[in-house]
Design a protein around this motif. Sequence first.
Motif, PDB file in Angstrom:
ATOM      1  N   TRP A 114       0.842  -1.188   0.000  1.00  6.63           N
ATOM      2  CA  TRP A 114       0.000   0.000   0.000  1.00  6.63           C
ATOM      3  C   TRP A 114       0.882   1.244   0.000  1.00  6.63           C
ATOM      4  N   VAL A 115       0.338   2.321  -0.543  1.00 10.84           N
ATOM      5  CA  VAL A 115       1.028   3.610  -0.586  1.00 10.84           C
ATOM      6  C   VAL A 115       0.178   4.601   0.202  1.00 10.84           C
ATOM      7  N   LEU A 116       0.803   5.230   1.172  1.00 11.38           N
ATOM      8  CA  LEU A 116       0.094   6.163   2.046  1.00 11.38           C
ATOM      9  C   LEU A 116       0.566   7.585   1.769  1.00 11.38           C
ATOM     10  N   ASP A 117      -0.371   8.464   1.479  1.00 13.04           N
ATOM     11  CA  ASP A 117      -0.058   9.894   1.345  1.00 13.04           C
ATOM     12  C   ASP A 117       0.115  10.453   2.751  1.00 13.04           C
ATOM     13  N   ALA A 118       1.340  10.828   3.099  1.00 11.55           N
ATOM     14  CA  ALA A 118       1.633  11.250   4.468  1.00 11.55           C
ATOM     15  C   ALA A 118       0.891  12.522   4.858  1.00 11.55           C
ATOM     16  N   GLN A 162       3.260   5.334  15.949  1.00  7.36           N
ATOM     17  CA  GLN A 162       4.638   5.749  16.208  1.00  7.36           C
ATOM     18  C   GLN A 162       5.584   5.291  15.105  1.00  7.36           C
ATOM     19  N   HIS A 163       5.428   4.049  14.644  1.00  7.83           N
ATOM     20  CA  HIS A 163       6.291   3.541  13.568  1.00  7.83           C
ATOM     21  C   HIS A 163       6.063   4.326  12.267  1.00  7.83           C
ATOM     22  N   ILE A 164       4.816   4.630  11.969  1.00  2.94           N
ATOM     23  CA  ILE A 164       4.519   5.395  10.746  1.00  2.94           C
ATOM     24  C   ILE A 164       5.079   6.804  10.854  1.00  2.94           C
ATOM     25  N   ALA A 165       4.939   7.446  12.009  1.00  8.50           N
ATOM     26  CA  ALA A 165       5.477   8.793  12.204  1.00  8.50           C
ATOM     27  C   ALA A 165       6.997   8.798  12.113  1.00  8.50           C
ATOM     28  N   ALA A 166       7.657   7.767  12.671  1.00 10.03           N
ATOM     29  CA  ALA A 166       9.118   7.686  12.606  1.00 10.03           C
ATOM     30  C   ALA A 166       9.590   7.529  11.165  1.00 10.03           C
ATOM     31  N   GLN A 169       9.449  10.861   9.263  1.00 10.02           N
ATOM     32  CA  GLN A 169      10.423  11.883   9.621  1.00 10.02           C
ATOM     33  C   GLN A 169      11.834  11.572   9.140  1.00 10.02           C
ATOM     34  N   SER A 170      12.078  10.360   8.672  1.00  9.05           N
ATOM     35  CA  SER A 170      13.417   9.997   8.208  1.00  9.05           C
ATOM     36  C   SER A 170      13.310   8.981   7.085  1.00  9.05           C
ATOM     37  N   MET A 196       9.782   5.934   3.892  1.00 10.58           N
ATOM     38  CA  MET A 196       9.361   7.166   3.241  1.00 10.58           C
ATOM     39  C   MET A 196       9.912   7.239   1.819  1.00 10.58           C
ATOM     40  N   ALA A 197       9.126   7.838   0.930  1.00  5.93           N
ATOM     41  CA  ALA A 197       9.553   8.062  -0.459  1.00  5.93           C
ATOM     42  C   ALA A 197       9.036   9.419  -0.902  1.00  5.93           C
ATOM     43  N   GLU A 198       9.820  10.103  -1.731  1.00  4.99           N
ATOM     44  CA  GLU A 198       9.416  11.404  -2.268  1.00  4.99           C
ATOM     45  C   GLU A 198       9.072  11.245  -3.744  1.00  4.99           C
ATOM     46  N   GLU A 199       7.860  11.646  -4.090  1.00  5.81           N
ATOM     47  CA  GLU A 199       7.408  11.549  -5.474  1.00  5.81           C
ATOM     48  C   GLU A 199       7.943  12.725  -6.277  1.00  5.81           C
ATOM     49  N   GLU A 200       7.790  12.660  -7.612  1.00  5.43           N
ATOM     50  CA  GLU A 200       8.299  13.714  -8.489  1.00  5.43           C
ATOM     51  C   GLU A 200       7.673  15.058  -8.201  1.00  5.43           C
TER      52      GLU A 200
END
Length: 206
Positions: A114-118, A162-166, A169-170, A196-200
Amino acid sequence: LRREIELHLSPDEPAAQPSADRLERMLSFELAGRLWTVQVSEDASLGISRLDRAVPWFITLGGMAISALLAGILYSLGTSRRRAVDIAKTMTSSLRKSERRLDEAQRLAHLGSWVLDADTGAMHCSDEARRILGFDAAMTPAPTLDSLLSRVPEEERAMVEQHIAAAKQSNTPSEFEHRVSLPDGTERWVHAFVQMAEEEGGETTL
Protein backbone atom coordinates in the motif's frame (compact mmCIF):
# COMPACT_ATOMS: atom_id res chain seq x y z
CA LEU A 1 19.48 51.48 -73.11
CA ARG A 2 17.34 53.46 -75.54
CA ARG A 3 13.65 52.81 -75.70
CA GLU A 4 11.56 53.94 -78.66
CA ILE A 5 7.83 54.41 -78.30
CA GLU A 6 5.68 55.20 -81.28
CA LEU A 7 2.47 57.19 -80.84
CA HIS A 8 -0.08 57.38 -83.66
CA LEU A 9 -3.12 59.61 -83.45
CA SER A 10 -5.39 59.36 -86.48
CA PRO A 11 -9.07 59.92 -87.10
CA ASP A 12 -11.35 57.44 -88.79
CA GLU A 13 -8.54 55.08 -89.67
CA PRO A 14 -8.82 51.42 -88.92
CA ALA A 15 -6.43 50.14 -86.28
CA ALA A 16 -3.39 48.40 -87.66
CA GLN A 17 -2.93 44.74 -86.94
CA PRO A 18 -0.67 44.16 -83.91
CA SER A 19 2.81 42.89 -84.65
CA ALA A 20 4.18 39.85 -82.86
CA ASP A 21 7.47 41.58 -82.05
CA ARG A 22 5.90 44.75 -80.64
CA LEU A 23 3.72 45.62 -77.67
CA GLU A 24 0.75 47.70 -78.75
CA ARG A 25 -2.10 49.43 -76.90
CA MET A 26 -5.01 51.21 -78.60
CA LEU A 27 -7.72 53.54 -77.32
CA SER A 28 -10.63 54.76 -79.45
CA PHE A 29 -12.85 57.76 -78.63
CA GLU A 30 -15.23 60.14 -80.47
CA LEU A 31 -14.46 63.83 -80.66
CA ALA A 32 -16.05 66.55 -82.86
CA GLY A 33 -18.04 63.99 -84.78
CA ARG A 34 -15.01 61.92 -85.57
CA LEU A 35 -13.73 58.64 -84.22
CA TRP A 36 -10.16 58.98 -83.01
CA THR A 37 -7.77 56.13 -82.28
CA VAL A 38 -4.68 56.43 -80.10
CA GLN A 39 -2.15 53.69 -80.76
CA VAL A 40 0.99 53.21 -78.66
CA SER A 41 3.55 50.61 -79.59
CA GLU A 42 6.93 49.53 -78.30
CA ASP A 43 9.51 46.94 -79.17
CA ALA A 44 8.61 43.83 -77.18
CA SER A 45 12.26 42.98 -76.51
CA LEU A 46 12.78 46.36 -74.86
CA GLY A 47 9.48 46.44 -72.99
CA ILE A 48 10.01 43.15 -71.12
CA SER A 49 13.46 42.18 -69.90
CA ARG A 50 14.64 38.67 -69.22
CA LEU A 51 14.14 39.23 -65.52
CA ASP A 52 10.56 40.32 -66.18
CA ARG A 53 9.96 37.17 -68.19
CA ALA A 54 11.42 35.02 -65.38
CA VAL A 55 9.31 36.55 -62.57
CA PRO A 56 6.24 34.32 -63.21
CA TRP A 57 8.49 31.26 -63.14
CA PHE A 58 10.09 32.40 -59.89
CA ILE A 59 6.65 32.89 -58.35
CA THR A 60 5.48 29.47 -59.55
CA LEU A 61 8.59 27.69 -58.27
CA GLY A 62 8.41 29.55 -54.94
CA GLY A 63 4.77 28.58 -54.51
CA MET A 64 5.58 24.95 -55.27
CA ALA A 65 8.46 25.00 -52.76
CA ILE A 66 6.28 26.51 -50.02
CA SER A 67 3.51 24.01 -50.74
CA ALA A 68 5.99 21.12 -50.55
CA LEU A 69 7.39 22.48 -47.27
CA LEU A 70 3.93 22.80 -45.72
CA ALA A 71 3.00 19.30 -46.88
CA GLY A 72 6.21 17.95 -45.32
CA ILE A 73 5.47 19.69 -42.01
CA LEU A 74 1.90 18.38 -41.93
CA TYR A 75 3.07 14.87 -42.76
CA SER A 76 5.74 15.02 -40.07
CA LEU A 77 3.23 16.20 -37.47
CA GLY A 78 0.79 13.47 -38.45
CA THR A 79 3.35 10.67 -38.29
CA SER A 80 4.79 12.01 -35.01
CA ARG A 81 1.35 11.98 -33.44
CA ARG A 82 0.69 8.44 -34.65
CA ARG A 83 4.06 7.30 -33.28
CA ALA A 84 3.31 8.95 -29.93
CA VAL A 85 -0.10 7.23 -29.75
CA ASP A 86 1.45 3.86 -30.62
CA ILE A 87 4.15 4.29 -27.97
CA ALA A 88 1.54 5.28 -25.36
CA LYS A 89 -0.57 2.22 -26.21
CA THR A 90 2.45 -0.06 -25.96
CA MET A 91 3.49 1.42 -22.62
CA THR A 92 -0.06 1.17 -21.26
CA SER A 93 -0.32 -2.46 -22.35
CA SER A 94 3.05 -3.29 -20.76
CA LEU A 95 2.06 -1.52 -17.53
CA ARG A 96 -1.19 -3.47 -17.31
CA LYS A 97 0.65 -6.74 -17.84
CA SER A 98 3.15 -5.82 -15.12
CA GLU A 99 0.32 -4.93 -12.73
CA ARG A 100 -1.42 -8.25 -13.39
CA ARG A 101 1.82 -10.16 -12.81
CA LEU A 102 2.50 -8.21 -9.60
CA ASP A 103 -1.01 -8.91 -8.32
CA GLU A 104 -0.60 -12.61 -9.09
CA ALA A 105 2.81 -12.76 -7.38
CA GLN A 106 1.45 -10.99 -4.29
CA ARG A 107 -1.53 -13.33 -4.14
CA LEU A 108 0.70 -16.42 -4.30
CA ALA A 109 3.12 -15.05 -1.70
CA HIS A 110 0.36 -13.56 0.51
CA LEU A 111 2.12 -10.20 0.33
CA GLY A 112 0.33 -6.90 -0.11
CA SER A 113 1.50 -3.37 -0.71
CA TRP A 114 0.00 0.00 0.00
CA VAL A 115 1.03 3.61 -0.59
CA LEU A 116 0.09 6.16 2.05
CA ASP A 117 -0.06 9.89 1.35
CA ALA A 118 1.63 11.25 4.47
CA ASP A 119 -0.19 14.61 4.22
CA THR A 120 -3.78 13.52 3.49
CA GLY A 121 -3.79 9.99 4.93
CA ALA A 122 -5.19 8.54 1.68
CA MET A 123 -4.12 4.96 0.94
CA HIS A 124 -3.76 3.10 -2.33
CA CYS A 125 -3.84 -0.64 -1.64
CA SER A 126 -3.03 -3.53 -3.94
CA ASP A 127 -5.69 -6.23 -4.31
CA GLU A 128 -3.83 -8.57 -1.95
CA ALA A 129 -3.36 -5.78 0.64
CA ARG A 130 -7.11 -5.14 0.56
CA ARG A 131 -7.77 -8.85 1.11
CA ILE A 132 -5.29 -9.07 4.02
CA LEU A 133 -6.63 -5.94 5.72
CA GLY A 134 -10.25 -6.83 5.03
CA PHE A 135 -11.04 -3.91 2.73
CA ASP A 136 -13.58 -4.67 0.02
CA ALA A 137 -12.28 -4.21 -3.54
CA ALA A 138 -15.23 -1.93 -4.36
CA MET A 139 -14.92 0.06 -1.14
CA THR A 140 -15.73 3.75 -1.58
CA PRO A 141 -14.31 6.05 -0.54
CA ALA A 142 -10.85 4.49 -0.76
CA PRO A 143 -9.23 3.25 2.46
CA THR A 144 -7.39 5.76 4.63
CA LEU A 145 -4.93 5.56 7.50
CA ASP A 146 -7.85 6.00 9.90
CA SER A 147 -9.58 3.02 8.25
CA LEU A 148 -6.47 0.91 8.85
CA LEU A 149 -6.03 2.06 12.46
CA SER A 150 -9.68 1.33 13.21
CA ARG A 151 -8.93 -2.36 12.56
CA VAL A 152 -5.84 -2.42 14.75
CA PRO A 153 -6.55 -3.43 18.38
CA GLU A 154 -6.61 -0.40 20.63
CA GLU A 155 -3.63 -1.55 22.69
CA GLU A 156 -1.44 -1.71 19.55
CA ARG A 157 -2.74 1.37 17.75
CA ALA A 158 -0.31 3.86 19.34
CA MET A 159 2.64 1.63 18.41
CA VAL A 160 1.56 1.51 14.76
CA GLU A 161 1.17 5.31 14.69
CA GLN A 162 4.64 5.75 16.21
CA HIS A 163 6.29 3.54 13.57
CA ILE A 164 4.52 5.40 10.75
CA ALA A 165 5.48 8.79 12.20
CA ALA A 166 9.12 7.69 12.61
CA ALA A 167 9.25 6.52 8.96
CA LYS A 168 7.74 9.83 7.86
CA GLN A 169 10.42 11.88 9.62
CA SER A 170 13.42 10.00 8.21
CA ASN A 171 14.49 7.74 5.38
CA THR A 172 15.11 4.91 7.83
CA PRO A 173 12.81 1.92 7.18
CA SER A 174 10.55 0.88 10.02
CA GLU A 175 9.66 -2.80 10.44
CA PHE A 176 7.07 -4.05 12.92
CA GLU A 177 4.18 -6.44 13.50
CA HIS A 178 0.61 -5.81 14.57
CA ARG A 179 -2.78 -7.43 14.54
CA VAL A 180 -5.84 -6.50 12.47
CA SER A 181 -9.40 -7.43 13.38
CA LEU A 182 -11.63 -7.95 10.34
CA PRO A 183 -15.37 -7.16 10.27
CA ASP A 184 -16.23 -10.89 10.29
CA GLY A 185 -14.30 -11.37 13.55
CA THR A 186 -11.18 -12.85 11.96
CA GLU A 187 -7.92 -11.70 13.51
CA ARG A 188 -4.64 -11.65 11.58
CA TRP A 189 -1.03 -10.85 12.31
CA VAL A 190 0.52 -8.44 9.83
CA HIS A 191 4.26 -7.93 9.31
CA ALA A 192 4.69 -4.35 8.10
CA PHE A 193 7.65 -2.65 6.44
CA VAL A 194 7.33 1.12 6.09
CA GLN A 195 9.70 3.56 4.39
CA MET A 196 9.36 7.17 3.24
CA ALA A 197 9.55 8.06 -0.46
CA GLU A 198 9.42 11.40 -2.27
CA GLU A 199 7.41 11.55 -5.47
CA GLU A 200 8.30 13.71 -8.49
CA GLY A 201 5.73 16.32 -7.51
CA GLY A 202 7.34 16.77 -4.10
CA GLU A 203 4.71 14.70 -2.29
CA THR A 204 5.81 12.47 0.57
CA THR A 205 4.48 8.93 0.60
CA LEU A 206 5.02 5.83 2.73
